[in-house]
Design an enzyme around this catalytic site. Sequence first.
Site, PDB file in Angstrom:
ATOM      1  N   LYS A  83       0.835  -1.202   0.000  1.00 23.11           N
ATOM      2  CA  LYS A  83       0.000   0.000   0.000  1.00 23.11           C
ATOM      3  C   LYS A  83       0.872   1.257   0.000  1.00 23.11           C
ATOM      4  CE  LYS A  83      -0.606  -0.278   5.030  1.00 23.11           C
ATOM      5  NZ  LYS A  83      -1.592  -0.387   6.127  1.00 23.11           N
ATOM      6  N   ARG A 118     -11.146  -0.115  14.189  1.00 22.76           N
ATOM      7  CA  ARG A 118     -11.002   0.559  12.899  1.00 22.76           C
ATOM      8  C   ARG A 118     -12.060   0.003  11.956  1.00 22.76           C
ATOM      9  NH1 ARG A 118      -5.011   0.846  10.451  1.00 22.76           N
ATOM     10  NH2 ARG A 118      -5.411  -1.382  10.105  1.00 22.76           N
ATOM     11  N   HIS A 137      -5.940  -7.418  13.149  1.00 16.94           N
ATOM     12  CA  HIS A 137      -4.763  -6.551  13.111  1.00 16.94           C
ATOM     13  C   HIS A 137      -4.391  -6.115  14.518  1.00 16.94           C
ATOM     14  CE1 HIS A 137      -1.819  -3.993  11.199  1.00 16.94           C
ATOM     15  NE2 HIS A 137      -2.245  -2.936  11.876  1.00 16.94           N
TER      16      HIS A 137
END
Length: 395
Positions: A47, A145, A174
């Site tokens: 990314k 998130r 995560h």
Amino acid sequence: MLNYPTISHTTDILRPTQVEINLPRLAANYRAIQAHAAPAAVMPILKANAYGHGLVEVARLMQSLGAPYLGVAFLEEGILLREAGITIPILVLGGIIGNQIPLFLAHDLTLTASSVDKLGQIEAAARAMGVRAKVHLKIDTGMERIGVHYYSAGPLLEASLACDHFQVEGIFSHFANADAADQSYSQLQLDRFHGVLDFYAARGLPPPPLRHIANSAAIAGFPASHLDMVRAGILLYGVYPSADVPRTIAVRPALSWKSRVVYFKVVQPGHPVSYGSTWQSDHPVRVVTVPVGYGDGYFRAMSGRAEVIIRGQRYPVVGRVCMDQIMVNIEWATAYNGDEVILIGQAEDGAAITVEELAEWAGTIPWEILTNVNTRVPRVFVEAQGVGGGAGEQG
């Protein structure tokens, strides 16, 4: 659409400010992580233009090395890789909007699904297009998130079993604090993730084949979290996430950022340098100008704190960092127009400026330094025979 154009002419006529990517070093980093994490597979995370290293070129290298999967943040990054000829599986890690789903399917990109509603939309789109989607379920074990909460994941997992037009290829979470010295919260998150996975055992079913939660910090320092696959981000590029992460894997930085002296002058005492007149000398000094600035990602916050290397010596950046230029005080040393200036990297005599130092000077983290090197800075890719895919420069 993201656009990282390829430059086919020689580097001699490019900007004197360039980022140099050492592809053999990237390959060595990947292999070192692979050996450390085995038998878990390694997903390189590409990314943000591969952490500033060049999305397409790094993807080509990873594909040539046999990486089983690539990870990106957004749909546009995945499409760009497919259009560049990358054929291996690509997981888009970020959240999705329903009208994007047909584009995921058309480009054979793996979706992250974190709600029953999203699963329904994926199922409907795949049915309408006559294809079978690939999905990874996202579980929130303590990041807050995206992802379904670990304590309410049951309905999502149940719904995933009832769909006919997609394959649940993976399930992941995560870590929030894996780069900390205290691993108690990471252990709690891993325990929560295993609790979610108990769903499958309770029904006599195998879990999805790819269970993954380990990021760079956990790859290096929390082997119990490796499971079926690990996600190598900043570690792949040769930078450790923090000083608290044990140095268990021999990786080296793959990125150097260099420029050249374009102007030299003697500045008299009492004559301030740059915007705001924040710095002046009390004696005559030699000051050189270097064509890089905050418009390239050389943070203005580093004004008065940063250093560079010229002719093997470290010198301070003085005055405020401008959009396109910095000034460096070399006192009464010698420098000439065209001399190399190292912003990040190592000189032949061993003197070095690290990403971690820039992060400290800017009051930020190494991730932000790497990902903020603007795409107007040309990327020059250094290869060795038999390593990587495609020579060239990318701007």
